[in-house]
Design an enzyme around this catalytic site. Structure first.
Site, mmCIF file in Angstrom:
data_model
loop_
_atom_site.group_PDB
_atom_site.id
_atom_site.type_symbol
_atom_site.label_atom_id
_atom_site.label_comp_id
_atom_site.label_asym_id
_atom_site.label_seq_id
_atom_site.Cartn_x
_atom_site.Cartn_y
_atom_site.Cartn_z
ATOM 1 N N HIS A 1 0.816 -1.207 0.000
ATOM 2 C CA HIS A 1 0.000 0.000 0.000
ATOM 3 C C HIS A 1 0.860 1.272 0.000
ATOM 4 C CE1 HIS A 1 -3.657 2.066 0.036
ATOM 5 N NE2 HIS A 1 -4.221 1.598 1.133
ATOM 6 N N ASP B 1 -2.213 2.361 -4.488
ATOM 7 C CA ASP B 1 -3.431 2.795 -3.811
ATOM 8 C C ASP B 1 -4.521 1.743 -3.959
ATOM 9 O OD1 ASP B 1 -2.272 5.210 -3.083
ATOM 10 O OD2 ASP B 1 -2.923 6.214 -4.930
#
Length: 406
Positions: free
Chosen positions: A377, A381
């Site tokens: 992450h 995204d």
């Protein structure tokens, strides 16, 4: 004259290995380029060949020792011959003793790793009667267990009455423990997976895929495909090509973080997780975005065969920009795969099962598969991860998209 056998170059950035097993013992005849030892590196097992023909000399290191590239493993006496007892000595030996010595000698000629030797002793099987399925016909633990099972299932002659148990006999139903040192490959797998959890911000997104179209295509074309390309049309080719579409449209899923920079790739090298005797390995299908279904399937089949035979090389597993792991072959319904550093994403496939789904307002039964995308992450995204997984889903449910690049 004795020739030293040294640890060969093991691959880029690999400087040491563990001695897995000796394939030749002192006094054994050795041919040029014949493997005398097996080394375990972080990723693969590497056979060390003899540089000369002769007789195996002294082992300089023991099984389990860590050795560096260039270190001396053993010596080979050039041009010698295996030592043998004089014929006269054999004739003078008493018959029972000679028979016992010959029997032991036959068993000792079977090359066995420590784990295999333990299994042989535990199950009381004769290793000389078992056909090995490992590399170069070597015995594996599975070979020994299969032989033991076959022996147990064979009706035996009625044994003579056994004497009553003595006080020193081991109690039935005892609880035992066994400690086995982790192989170098297993240690490396453990470190890399833990490192991925410690260093990356891991998250997983899920979706499900209707496999009807792919199953229909395979059923319709599998015979023609096999006849033309001499390879079976599997599911992995479809998912590899679908992933290429997703990675092209969402470049961050095909990238990785290095320091304070993001490294993007204009090519797709897919690491495909396959099972090997010592653990999971991930050989790389290079330029998957430029290859057709047949070549991808051939590459994967070749990797699978060589993984079982233990002949994968460091080069086979170096690099890779994205990984596909198929837990469905083992029956997994759903999982959260861990990325393969320094990669930033991994696609997890799972088993196909008939489930009720709603199509055009009607409940129908369809062959469904859960798919999972685990990602870092820090770089990817949630919107990008979901988009990439959705592209893979759409391509599998409508394979025509892979032909017209949608």
């Amino acid at each position: 004259m004795a020739t030293e056998v040294k640890v060969p170059t093991l691959g880029e950035s690999v400087t040491e290995a563990t001695v897995g097993e000796w394939l030749k013992n002192p006094g054994d005849a050795v041919a040029v380029d014949e493997p005398i030892a097996s080394l375990e590196t972080d990723k693969v097992a590497v056979d060390v060949p003899s540089p000369v023909a002769g007789v195996m000399g002294e082992h300089k290191v023991a099984v389990g020792d860590t050795v560096e590239v260039g270190a001396v493993l053993a010596t080979v006496e050039e041009g010698g011959a295996p030592s043998a007892k004089p014929a006269a000595a054999k004739e003078e030996a008493p018959a029972p003793a000679a028979k016992e010595e010959a029997s032991a000698g036959t068993a000792d000629t079977v090359t066995m790793s420590p784990a295999v030797r333990r299994a042989v002793l535990e199950h009381g099987v004769d290793p000389t009667t078992i056909k090995g399925t490992g590399k170069d016909g070597r015995l594996t633990k599975e070979d020994v267990l299969a032989a033991a099972k076959a022996k147990d299932s064979t009706p035996a002659a009625s044994p003579a009455p056994s004497p009553a148990p003595t006080a020193s006999a081991a109690p039935a139903g005892g609880r035992n423990e066994e400690r086995v040192k982790m192989t170098r490959m297993r240690q490396t797998i453990a470190k890399r997976l833990k490192g991925a959890q410690d260093n990356a911000a891991l998250l997983t997104t899920f979706n499900d895929v209707d496999m009807s179209a792919v199953i229909e295509a395979r059923t319709k074309y599998k015979d023609l495909f096999a006849k033309k390309h001499d390879i079976r049309l599997g599911f992995m080719g479809f998912f590899a090509k679908a992933s290429c579409l997703a990675l092209k449209d969402v470049p961050s899923v095909n990238a990785y973080i290095e320091g304070d920079e993001i490294v993007y790739h204009d090519y797709v090298d897919i690491s495909v997780a396959v099972s090997a005797p010592n653990g999971l390995v991930v050989p790389v299908v290079r330029d998957a975005d430029k290859k057709g279904f047949a070549q991808i399937e051939k590459d994967i089949a070749d990797f699978g065969a060589r993984a079982k035979a233990g002949t994968l090389t460091m080069e086979d597993m170096s690099g890779g920009t994205f990984t596909i792991s198929n837990g469905g072959v083992f029956g997994s319904l759903m999982s959260t795969p861990i990325i393969n550093p320094p990669q930033s994403a991994v696609l997890g496939l799972h088993r196909i099962e008939d489930r009720p789904v709603v199509v055009d307002g009607q409940i129908v039964i369809r062959p469904m598969m859960y798919i999972a995308l685990s990602y870092d992450h820090r770089l990817i995204d949630g919107r990008e991860a979901v988009t990439a997984l959705k592209i893979i889903k759409e391509a599998i449910e409508d394979p025509t998209r892979m032909l017209i690049d949608l």
